[in-house]
Write a protein that holds these residues in place. Sequence first.
Motif, PDB file in Angstrom:
ATOM      1  N   PRO A  10       0.836  -1.210   0.000  1.00  0.00           N
ATOM      2  CA  PRO A  10       0.000   0.000   0.000  1.00  0.00           C
ATOM      3  C   PRO A  10       0.873   1.263   0.000  1.00  0.00           C
ATOM      4  N   VAL A  11       0.355   2.306  -0.638  1.00  0.00           N
ATOM      5  CA  VAL A  11       1.015   3.609  -0.612  1.00  0.00           C
ATOM      6  C   VAL A  11       0.494   4.332   0.619  1.00  0.00           C
ATOM      7  N   ARG A  12       1.394   4.546   1.588  1.00  0.00           N
ATOM      8  CA  ARG A  12       0.973   5.204   2.825  1.00  0.00           C
ATOM      9  C   ARG A  12       2.176   5.824   3.517  1.00  0.00           C
ATOM     10  N   SER A  13       1.886   6.821   4.316  1.00  0.00           N
ATOM     11  CA  SER A  13       2.900   7.436   5.157  1.00  0.00           C
ATOM     12  C   SER A  13       2.631   6.993   6.588  1.00  0.00           C
ATOM     13  N   ALA A  14       3.689   6.524   7.246  1.00  0.00           N
ATOM     14  CA  ALA A  14       3.562   6.084   8.641  1.00  0.00           C
ATOM     15  C   ALA A  14       4.754   6.589   9.443  1.00  0.00           C
ATOM     16  N   ASP A  15       5.058   7.865   9.285  1.00  0.00           N
ATOM     17  CA  ASP A  15       6.195   8.461   9.977  1.00  0.00           C
ATOM     18  C   ASP A  15       5.828   8.679  11.444  1.00  0.00           C
ATOM     19  N   PRO A  16       6.559   8.064  12.386  1.00  0.00           N
ATOM     20  CA  PRO A  16       6.231   8.232  13.803  1.00  0.00           C
ATOM     21  C   PRO A  16       6.474   9.656  14.314  1.00  0.00           C
ATOM     22  N   ASN A  17       7.252  10.450  13.565  1.00  0.00           N
ATOM     23  CA  ASN A  17       7.517  11.832  13.972  1.00  0.00           C
ATOM     24  C   ASN A  17       6.399  12.786  13.556  1.00  0.00           C
ATOM     25  N   LEU A  18       5.433  12.289  12.769  1.00  0.00           N
ATOM     26  CA  LEU A  18       4.320  13.122  12.308  1.00  0.00           C
ATOM     27  C   LEU A  18       3.037  12.732  13.028  1.00  0.00           C
ATOM     28  N   SER A  19       2.117  13.672  13.087  1.00  0.00           N
ATOM     29  CA  SER A  19       0.816  13.381  13.688  1.00  0.00           C
ATOM     30  C   SER A  19       0.015  12.488  12.744  1.00  0.00           C
ATOM     31  N   ASP A  20      -1.058  11.905  13.260  1.00  0.00           N
ATOM     32  CA  ASP A  20      -1.921  11.065  12.424  1.00  0.00           C
ATOM     33  C   ASP A  20      -2.495  11.870  11.269  1.00  0.00           C
ATOM     34  N   GLU A  21      -2.865  13.115  11.551  1.00  0.00           N
ATOM     35  CA  GLU A  21      -3.423  13.981  10.502  1.00  0.00           C
ATOM     36  C   GLU A  21      -2.381  14.274   9.427  1.00  0.00           C
ATOM     37  N   ALA A  22      -1.153  14.552   9.839  1.00  0.00           N
ATOM     38  CA  ALA A  22      -0.088  14.830   8.870  1.00  0.00           C
ATOM     39  C   ALA A  22       0.211  13.597   8.024  1.00  0.00           C
ATOM     40  N   ASN A  23       0.232  12.418   8.653  1.00  0.00           N
ATOM     41  CA  ASN A  23       0.439  11.181   7.894  1.00  0.00           C
ATOM     42  C   ASN A  23      -0.694  10.944   6.900  1.00  0.00           C
ATOM     43  N   ALA A  24      -1.925  11.241   7.303  1.00  0.00           N
ATOM     44  CA  ALA A  24      -3.071  11.065   6.400  1.00  0.00           C
ATOM     45  C   ALA A  24      -2.973  12.015   5.211  1.00  0.00           C
ATOM     46  N   LEU A  25      -2.606  13.263   5.458  1.00  0.00           N
ATOM     47  CA  LEU A  25      -2.448  14.231   4.371  1.00  0.00           C
ATOM     48  C   LEU A  25      -1.322  13.826   3.429  1.00  0.00           C
ATOM     49  N   ALA A  36      -2.152   5.759  -7.653  1.00  0.00           N
ATOM     50  CA  ALA A  36      -2.640   4.438  -7.250  1.00  0.00           C
ATOM     51  C   ALA A  36      -2.588   4.335  -5.725  1.00  0.00           C
ATOM     52  N   ASP A  37      -3.375   3.385  -5.201  1.00  0.00           N
ATOM     53  CA  ASP A  37      -3.373   3.143  -3.760  1.00  0.00           C
ATOM     54  C   ASP A  37      -2.347   2.083  -3.357  1.00  0.00           C
ATOM     55  N   THR A  38      -1.861   1.319  -4.352  1.00  0.00           N
ATOM     56  CA  THR A  38      -0.850   0.301  -4.090  1.00  0.00           C
ATOM     57  C   THR A  38       0.216   0.370  -5.179  1.00  0.00           C
ATOM     58  N   VAL A  39       1.376  -0.203  -4.884  1.00  0.00           N
ATOM     59  CA  VAL A  39       2.468  -0.280  -5.860  1.00  0.00           C
ATOM     60  C   VAL A  39       3.021  -1.697  -5.871  1.00  0.00           C
ATOM     61  N   ASP A  40       3.553  -2.109  -7.018  1.00  0.00           N
ATOM     62  CA  ASP A  40       4.207  -3.401  -7.145  1.00  0.00           C
ATOM     63  C   ASP A  40       5.710  -3.177  -7.069  1.00  0.00           C
ATOM     64  N   LEU A  41       6.348  -3.833  -6.096  1.00  0.00           N
ATOM     65  CA  LEU A  41       7.789  -3.714  -5.894  1.00  0.00           C
ATOM     66  C   LEU A  41       8.434  -5.080  -6.051  1.00  0.00           C
ATOM     67  N   PRO A  42       9.686  -5.119  -6.484  1.00  0.00           N
ATOM     68  CA  PRO A  42      10.372  -6.410  -6.571  1.00  0.00           C
ATOM     69  C   PRO A  42      10.431  -7.081  -5.201  1.00  0.00           C
ATOM     70  N   GLU A  43      10.260  -8.382  -5.196  1.00  0.00           N
ATOM     71  CA  GLU A  43      10.303  -9.126  -3.945  1.00  0.00           C
ATOM     72  C   GLU A  43      11.662  -8.946  -3.292  1.00  0.00           C
ATOM     73  N   GLY A  44      11.667  -8.724  -1.984  1.00  0.00           N
ATOM     74  CA  GLY A  44      12.910  -8.522  -1.255  1.00  0.00           C
ATOM     75  C   GLY A  44      13.260  -7.057  -1.062  1.00  0.00           C
ATOM     76  N   THR A  45      12.484  -6.162  -1.669  1.00  0.00           N
ATOM     77  CA  THR A  45      12.733  -4.734  -1.463  1.00  0.00           C
ATOM     78  C   THR A  45      12.387  -4.387  -0.025  1.00  0.00           C
ATOM     79  N   PRO A  46      13.333  -3.769   0.707  1.00  0.00           N
ATOM     80  CA  PRO A  46      13.032  -3.442   2.106  1.00  0.00           C
ATOM     81  C   PRO A  46      11.913  -2.413   2.209  1.00  0.00           C
ATOM     82  N   ASP A  47      11.134  -2.559   3.260  1.00  0.00           N
ATOM     83  CA  ASP A  47      10.025  -1.629   3.496  1.00  0.00           C
ATOM     84  C   ASP A  47      10.595  -0.336   4.081  1.00  0.00           C
TER      85      ASP A  47
END
Length: 119
Positions: A10-25, A36-47
Amino acid sequence: MEERRSVRRPVRSADPNLSDEANALLTEELRDAIGADTVDLPEGTPDPAGAGSHTHRSFIGALIENRIAIGMTFLVFVVVGGIIALITHSVWILVAAILVHWAATTIFTTTILRATGEL
Protein backbone atom coordinates in the motif's frame (compact mmCIF):
# COMPACT_ATOMS: atom_id res chain seq x y z
CA MET A 1 14.41 -14.90 -19.30
CA GLU A 2 13.49 -15.30 -15.65
CA GLU A 3 10.42 -13.47 -14.44
CA ARG A 4 10.95 -11.49 -11.25
CA ARG A 5 8.40 -11.84 -8.50
CA SER A 6 6.81 -8.74 -7.09
CA VAL A 7 5.02 -7.76 -3.95
CA ARG A 8 2.07 -5.40 -3.79
CA ARG A 9 2.36 -2.78 -1.04
CA PRO A 10 0.00 0.00 0.00
CA VAL A 11 1.01 3.61 -0.61
CA ARG A 12 0.97 5.20 2.83
CA SER A 13 2.90 7.44 5.16
CA ALA A 14 3.56 6.08 8.64
CA ASP A 15 6.20 8.46 9.98
CA PRO A 16 6.23 8.23 13.80
CA ASN A 17 7.52 11.83 13.97
CA LEU A 18 4.32 13.12 12.31
CA SER A 19 0.82 13.38 13.69
CA ASP A 20 -1.92 11.07 12.42
CA GLU A 21 -3.42 13.98 10.50
CA ALA A 22 -0.09 14.83 8.87
CA ASN A 23 0.44 11.18 7.89
CA ALA A 24 -3.07 11.06 6.40
CA LEU A 25 -2.45 14.23 4.37
CA LEU A 26 0.91 12.94 3.18
CA THR A 27 -0.62 9.58 2.25
CA GLU A 28 -3.25 11.40 0.18
CA GLU A 29 -0.57 13.45 -1.61
CA LEU A 30 1.53 10.35 -2.28
CA ARG A 31 -1.42 8.50 -3.75
CA ASP A 32 -2.30 11.53 -5.92
CA ALA A 33 1.30 11.76 -7.16
CA ILE A 34 1.58 8.03 -7.92
CA GLY A 35 -1.97 7.66 -9.16
CA ALA A 36 -2.64 4.44 -7.25
CA ASP A 37 -3.37 3.14 -3.76
CA THR A 38 -0.85 0.30 -4.09
CA VAL A 39 2.47 -0.28 -5.86
CA ASP A 40 4.21 -3.40 -7.14
CA LEU A 41 7.79 -3.71 -5.89
CA PRO A 42 10.37 -6.41 -6.57
CA GLU A 43 10.30 -9.13 -3.94
CA GLY A 44 12.91 -8.52 -1.26
CA THR A 45 12.73 -4.73 -1.46
CA PRO A 46 13.03 -3.44 2.11
CA ASP A 47 10.02 -1.63 3.50
CA PRO A 48 10.99 2.04 3.90
CA ALA A 49 8.51 2.35 6.77
CA GLY A 50 10.74 0.09 8.86
CA ALA A 51 13.93 1.99 8.04
CA GLY A 52 13.48 4.44 10.89
CA SER A 53 14.01 8.15 10.98
CA HIS A 54 17.37 9.77 10.33
CA THR A 55 16.71 13.11 11.99
CA HIS A 56 19.49 12.92 14.58
CA ARG A 57 22.61 14.89 13.88
CA SER A 58 25.81 15.56 15.73
CA PHE A 59 27.02 18.80 17.25
CA ILE A 60 29.73 19.11 14.58
CA GLY A 61 27.16 18.36 11.88
CA ALA A 62 24.97 21.18 13.15
CA LEU A 63 27.93 23.56 13.12
CA ILE A 64 28.87 22.57 9.57
CA GLU A 65 25.27 22.90 8.43
CA ASN A 66 25.08 26.43 9.85
CA ARG A 67 28.59 27.53 8.91
CA ILE A 68 27.49 30.60 6.92
CA ALA A 69 25.46 32.05 9.81
CA ILE A 70 28.22 31.24 12.27
CA GLY A 71 30.81 32.83 9.99
CA MET A 72 28.75 36.01 9.60
CA THR A 73 28.21 36.39 13.34
CA PHE A 74 31.90 35.70 13.93
CA LEU A 75 32.81 38.53 11.57
CA VAL A 76 30.40 40.86 13.39
CA PHE A 77 32.05 40.00 16.71
CA VAL A 78 35.51 40.56 15.21
CA VAL A 79 34.55 43.94 13.71
CA VAL A 80 32.82 45.20 16.86
CA GLY A 81 35.62 43.81 19.03
CA GLY A 82 38.19 45.42 16.72
CA ILE A 83 36.51 48.81 16.93
CA ILE A 84 36.34 48.63 20.72
CA ALA A 85 39.97 47.41 20.82
CA LEU A 86 41.06 50.44 18.74
CA ILE A 87 39.13 52.82 20.97
CA THR A 88 40.49 51.35 24.22
CA HIS A 89 43.98 50.53 22.85
CA SER A 90 43.60 46.98 24.22
CA VAL A 91 43.90 43.90 22.04
CA TRP A 92 42.34 41.83 24.84
CA ILE A 93 38.92 43.22 23.92
CA LEU A 94 39.23 41.54 20.50
CA VAL A 95 40.29 38.27 22.13
CA ALA A 96 37.35 38.54 24.55
CA ALA A 97 34.93 39.12 21.64
CA ILE A 98 36.20 35.98 19.88
CA LEU A 99 35.90 33.93 23.08
CA VAL A 100 32.37 35.22 23.73
CA HIS A 101 31.38 34.25 20.18
CA TRP A 102 32.82 30.76 20.62
CA ALA A 103 31.03 30.27 23.95
CA ALA A 104 27.72 31.65 22.67
CA THR A 105 27.83 29.45 19.56
CA THR A 106 28.61 26.34 21.59
CA ILE A 107 25.93 26.98 24.20
CA PHE A 108 23.29 28.00 21.66
CA THR A 109 23.89 25.03 19.35
CA THR A 110 23.95 22.51 22.20
CA THR A 111 20.79 23.96 23.75
CA ILE A 112 18.88 23.88 20.45
CA LEU A 113 19.96 20.32 19.65
CA ARG A 114 18.97 19.10 23.12
CA ALA A 115 15.63 20.97 23.05
CA THR A 116 14.72 19.38 19.71
CA GLY A 117 15.88 15.94 20.84
CA GLU A 118 18.53 15.71 18.13
CA LEU A 119 21.55 15.41 20.41
